[in-house]
Scaffold this active site. Structure first.
Site, PDB file in Angstrom:
ATOM      1  N   ASN A   1       0.587  -1.237   0.055  1.00 31.29           N
ATOM      2  CA  ASN A   1      -0.088   0.216   0.093  1.00 31.29           C
ATOM      3  C   ASN A   1       0.878   1.315  -0.002  1.00 31.29           C
ATOM      4  O   ASN A   1       0.663   2.385  -0.630  1.00 31.29           O
ATOM      5  CB  ASN A   1      -0.970   0.095   1.220  1.00 31.29           C
TER       6      ASN A   1
ATOM      7  N   CYS B   1      -3.341   1.285   6.521  1.00 27.39           N
ATOM      8  CA  CYS B   1      -3.699   0.237   7.643  1.00 27.39           C
ATOM      9  C   CYS B   1      -4.313   1.298   8.600  1.00 27.39           C
ATOM     10  O   CYS B   1      -5.412   0.787   9.513  1.00 27.39           O
ATOM     11  CB  CYS B   1      -2.654  -0.222   8.430  1.00 27.39           C
TER      12      CYS B   1
ATOM     13  N   GLU C   1       3.516  -5.253  12.357  1.00 25.34           N
ATOM     14  CA  GLU C   1       2.484  -4.160  12.267  1.00 25.34           C
ATOM     15  C   GLU C   1       1.551  -4.576  11.399  1.00 25.34           C
ATOM     16  O   GLU C   1       1.609  -4.976  10.078  1.00 25.34           O
ATOM     17  CB  GLU C   1       3.372  -2.885  11.653  1.00 25.34           C
TER      18      GLU C   1
ATOM     19  N   GLU D   1       7.647   0.066  16.938  1.00 22.04           N
ATOM     20  CA  GLU D   1       8.719   0.622  16.292  1.00 22.04           C
ATOM     21  C   GLU D   1       8.510   2.027  16.512  1.00 22.04           C
ATOM     22  O   GLU D   1       7.704   2.562  16.867  1.00 22.04           O
ATOM     23  CB  GLU D   1       8.946   0.011  14.898  1.00 22.04           C
TER      24      GLU D   1
HETATM   25  P1  NAD Z   1      -0.088  -9.351   3.087  1.00 19.79           P
HETATM   26  O1  NAD Z   1      -0.254  -9.851   4.410  1.00 19.79           O
HETATM   27  O2  NAD Z   1      -1.054 -10.389   2.205  1.00 19.79           O
HETATM   28  O3  NAD Z   1       1.235  -9.626   2.603  1.00 19.79           O
HETATM   29  C1  NAD Z   1       2.311  -8.714   3.091  1.00 19.79           C
HETATM   30  C2  NAD Z   1       3.778  -9.226   2.592  1.00 19.79           C
HETATM   31  O4  NAD Z   1       3.582 -10.486   3.285  1.00 19.79           O
HETATM   32  C3  NAD Z   1       3.613  -9.328   1.251  1.00 19.79           C
HETATM   33  O5  NAD Z   1       5.138  -9.123   0.921  1.00 19.79           O
HETATM   34  C4  NAD Z   1       3.432 -11.013   1.040  1.00 19.79           C
HETATM   35  O6  NAD Z   1       4.114 -11.330  -0.011  1.00 19.79           O
HETATM   36  C5  NAD Z   1       4.163 -11.325   2.285  1.00 19.79           C
HETATM   37  N1  NAD Z   1       3.529 -12.896   2.629  1.00 19.79           N
HETATM   38  C6  NAD Z   1       2.231 -13.257   2.426  1.00 19.79           C
HETATM   39  N2  NAD Z   1       2.261 -14.523   2.962  1.00 19.79           N
HETATM   40  C7  NAD Z   1       3.262 -14.859   3.714  1.00 19.79           C
HETATM   41  C8  NAD Z   1       3.830 -15.690   4.350  1.00 19.79           C
HETATM   42  N3  NAD Z   1       2.996 -16.960   4.549  1.00 19.79           N
HETATM   43  N4  NAD Z   1       4.970 -15.832   4.745  1.00 19.79           N
HETATM   44  C9  NAD Z   1       5.821 -14.876   4.544  1.00 19.79           C
HETATM   45  N5  NAD Z   1       5.471 -13.816   3.935  1.00 19.79           N
HETATM   46  C10 NAD Z   1       4.198 -13.818   3.235  1.00 19.79           C
HETATM   47  O7  NAD Z   1      -0.658  -7.990   3.301  1.00 19.79           O
HETATM   48  P2  NAD Z   1      -0.895  -7.098   1.966  1.00 19.79           P
HETATM   49  O8  NAD Z   1      -2.310  -7.471   1.362  1.00 19.79           O
HETATM   50  O9  NAD Z   1       0.073  -6.990   1.191  1.00 19.79           O
HETATM   51  O10 NAD Z   1      -1.176  -5.617   2.648  1.00 19.79           O
HETATM   52  C11 NAD Z   1      -2.361  -5.124   3.535  1.00 19.79           C
HETATM   53  C12 NAD Z   1      -2.580  -5.524   4.866  1.00 19.79           C
HETATM   54  O11 NAD Z   1      -1.349  -4.863   5.575  1.00 19.79           O
HETATM   55  C13 NAD Z   1      -3.842  -4.869   5.500  1.00 19.79           C
HETATM   56  O12 NAD Z   1      -4.022  -5.645   6.525  1.00 19.79           O
HETATM   57  C14 NAD Z   1      -3.207  -3.732   6.099  1.00 19.79           C
HETATM   58  O13 NAD Z   1      -3.952  -3.278   7.252  1.00 19.79           O
HETATM   59  C15 NAD Z   1      -1.802  -4.228   6.571  1.00 19.79           C
HETATM   60  N6  NAD Z   1      -0.872  -3.039   6.938  1.00 19.79           N
HETATM   61  C16 NAD Z   1      -0.608  -2.905   8.456  1.00 19.79           C
HETATM   62  C17 NAD Z   1       0.149  -1.721   8.649  1.00 19.79           C
HETATM   63  C18 NAD Z   1       0.674  -1.323  10.019  1.00 19.79           C
HETATM   64  O14 NAD Z   1       1.480  -0.501  10.130  1.00 19.79           O
HETATM   65  N7  NAD Z   1       0.064  -2.059  10.925  1.00 19.79           N
HETATM   66  C19 NAD Z   1       1.135  -0.929   7.523  1.00 19.79           C
HETATM   67  C20 NAD Z   1       0.445  -1.294   6.099  1.00 19.79           C
HETATM   68  C21 NAD Z   1      -0.419  -2.240   5.859  1.00 19.79           C
HETATM   69  O1  6OD Z   2       3.904   6.269   9.316  1.00 15.58           O
HETATM   70  C1  6OD Z   2       4.600   5.152   9.348  1.00 15.58           C
HETATM   71  O2  6OD Z   2       5.553   4.925   9.823  1.00 15.58           O
HETATM   72  C2  6OD Z   2       3.883   3.802   9.233  1.00 15.58           C
HETATM   73  N1  6OD Z   2       4.465   2.691   9.456  1.00 15.58           N
HETATM   74  C3  6OD Z   2       2.552   3.864   8.670  1.00 15.58           C
HETATM   75  C4  6OD Z   2       1.758   2.703   8.214  1.00 15.58           C
HETATM   76  C5  6OD Z   2       0.714   2.941   7.311  1.00 15.58           C
HETATM   77  C6  6OD Z   2      -0.040   1.726   7.095  1.00 15.58           C
HETATM   78  O3  6OD Z   2      -0.537   1.316   5.875  1.00 15.58           O
END
Ligand code: NAD
Ligand code: 6OD
Length: 493
Positions: A161, A294, A260, A473
């Site tokens: 994202n 997120c 995260e 973090e």
């Molecule tokens: P995802 O969990 O599907 O994938 C994230 C990464 O993990 C990708 O690089 C993917 O290839 C890898 N991956 C997937 N399965 C794996 C496994 N079994 N082992 C190792 N690696 C694996 O997430 P997404 O669809 O790419 O992103 C969207 C999600 O990310 C949403 O749930 C969003 O809320 C979350 N997100 C959280 C934060 C935060 O800071 N809390 C920030 C951004 C996105």
């Molecule tokens: O601002 C940041 O440091 C951070 N980790 C943002 C996360 C955004 C989620 O999509």
């Protein structure tokens, strides 16, 4: 970029021990804007991942492992300089991969890449460590002090994202602490990470300190990395369910993890709020980056006297958000990352209707009459009418959609905000300072924003509670994850 070929869909390669390598099968990355192929990507095999981990281990034994904090901080500043020099290339890469508006890539995504390196250069160069003077049993003195050491080889796995922002948010502190990294960007966003490899080389980061493997999760580069015995720690951003899978893989090697994860963030709008600010802030917090942040608010609870006015104004603003091509400065909407993700989000729009929601804005897909009809667009959507336990109010959708519901008093508002399995961020709109502090104390969230949203200071703790994450973090919290502390106790008598 030299990480990919100049003509046709560029070829994006893995980066191991300071060299781009293209051994292995390939997959196609498609444009979210039109559905056309934009890159061919080399998928890292188990043996490429083995080579990357070995290169990282070897780098720790070289000059990188002998550098002090200040020298590493200098390297990080050079990386930031080089990111700024490659600014336009990075913007183009991020826009090609995600379809996000160029104005956002220019003002948020790419500047934060450089800012992450500058911030952690400063933090690591100035962070104190603990020391205590201790009375010995004989009545003498001993000095205890803590020494920071790298953890070793850190696997960095990130989503699609905010690709460069989220990757550098983890790579910068990991390198600041003297680790070597193997990074795996999302299969949906391979381009800016490939440019980051070029940036690392140009900035003089020693070979093997930064390695890049492309691929998917299960059965591919992601899983190879998390199961690798040569990896000492895993830092991951992504879905909560993926976090669980990675935690299981990490358990075998008792590897440290920092997660995260997902969110189902609430916005609370009190009747005393500046409604103009609350509406404008909620447009940002629900629709920025196509709702694919997120931290986005997918649930907004509004105090009853202003509920109707707020909802009508939010719905109007959602309808007015400008569609355009990504390179049009006025564009506000963007496509979702892929057709697969669009199917998921549209499934949630359908579910909301089945659950009895009233659609106050959007609810479908736009038609353009041009190549964007092959893209992954959905309409920004405002829903009302559902109870707090509806799946629409419980499950993370990760699209430009928000459900708005009324509340009567503060206790009810806090209970509604806390009523999901997640706990990443909450946003509160009120001029009442006492209420702002009560929100900070009572909301189950790693971050509580008051009269603002996504305002970041990189020294502050960042992370989630409940299903939204493990650990924190940011600032010294990053140093604590990316380093091991050894306590040295010297008897001074
Ligand atoms: P995802 O969990 O599907 O994938 C994230 C990464 O993990 C990708 O690089 C993917 O290839 C890898 N991956 C997937 N399965 C794996 C496994 N079994 N082992 C190792 N690696 C694996 O997430 P997404 O669809 O790419 O992103 C969207 C999600 O990310 C949403 O749930 C969003 O809320 C979350 N997100 C959280 C934060 C935060 O800071 N809390 C920030 C951004 C996105
Ligand atoms: O601002 C940041 O440091 C951070 N980790 C943002 C996360 C955004 C989620 O999509």
């Amino acid at each position: 970029m030299t990480g990919h070929a100049p003509d046709g869909p560029g070829l994006l390669r893995n980066f191991v021990g300071g060299e781009f390598v293209d051994v292995g099968s390939r997959f196609t990355k498609r444009s979210p804007v039109t559905g056309e192929p934009v890159f061919e990507v080399v998928e890292a095999s188990q043996s490429t991942v083995d080579d990357a981990v070995a290169a990282a281990r070897s780098a720790l034994r070289g000059p990188w492992g002998r550098m002090g904090e200040r020298e590493r901080a200098e390297v990080l500043r050079r990386v930031a300089d080089e990111l700024e020099r490659r600014f336009d290339d990075l913007v183009a890469a991020e826009v090609a991969d995600t379809g996000k508006a160029i104005s956002q890539a220019r003002t948020l995504d790419i500047p934060r890449g450089a800012a992450n390196f500058r911030a952690f250069a400063e933090i690591v160069a100035t962070a104190p460590t603990e020391s205590f003077t201790t009375v010995t049993p004989a009545g003498g003195r001993a000095l205890n002090y803590a020494v920071r050491k790298p953890v070793g080889v850190v696997a960095v796995i990130v989503p699609w994202n905010l690709p460069l922002l989220l990757l550098t948010w983890k790579v910068a502190p990991a390198l600041a602490c003297g680790n070597a990294v193997v990074v795996k960007p999302s299969e949906e966003t391979p381009a800016s990470a490939t440019l980051l490899a070029e940036v690392m080389a140009a900035a003089g980061v020693p070979d093997g300190v930064f390695n890049l493997v492309h691929g998917f999760g299960p059965g591919s580069a992601g899983e190879h990395l998390t199961r690798h015995p040569g990896v000492d720690a895993i830092t991951f951003t992504g879905e909560s369910a993926t976090g669980s899978a990675i935690m299981r893989a990490a358990a075998d090697g008792v590897k440290a993890v920092s997660f995260e994860l997902g969110g189902k963030n609430a916005g609370l709008v009190f009747a005393d709020a500046d409604l103009d600010a609350a509406v404008a802030g909620s447009v940002r917090s629900s629709f920025t980056n196509g709702g694919q942040v997120c931290l986005c608010t997918e649930r907004i609870y509004v105090q009853r006297p202003v509920f109707e006015e707020f909802t009508a104004r939010l719905a109007k603003r959602a309808d007015e958000l400008a569609y355009g091509w990504p390179d049009d400065e006025a564009t506000a909407n963007m496509p979702l990352i892929s057709h697969g993700h669009r199917d998921k989000v549209l499934g949630h729009y359908a579910l909301a209707r089945t659950e009895g929601a009233e659609v106050r804005a959007g609810g479908g897909t736009p038609r353009f009459g041009d190549a964007r009809d092959g893209g992954a667009y959905v309409q920004p959507t405002v829903l009302t009418g559902l109870g707090p336990d509806a799946r629409t109010n419980q499950e993370e959708i990760f699209g430009p959609v928000v459900h708005v519901a009324p509340f009567d008093d503060e206790d009810e508002a806090f209970a509604l905000a806390n009523g999901t399995a997640y706990g990443l961020a909450a946003t509160v709109w009120t001029p009442d300072v006492g209420r702002a502090h009560r929100a900070g104390a009572r909301l189950d969230a790693g971050i509580v924003w008051v009269n603002t949203w996504f305002l970041r200071d990189l020294r502050t703790p960042f992370g989630g509670v409940k299903a939204s994450g493990v650990g924190r973090e940011g600032g010294v919290h990053s140093l604590d994850f990316y380093s091991e502390l050894t306590n040295v106790c010297v008897d001074l008598t």
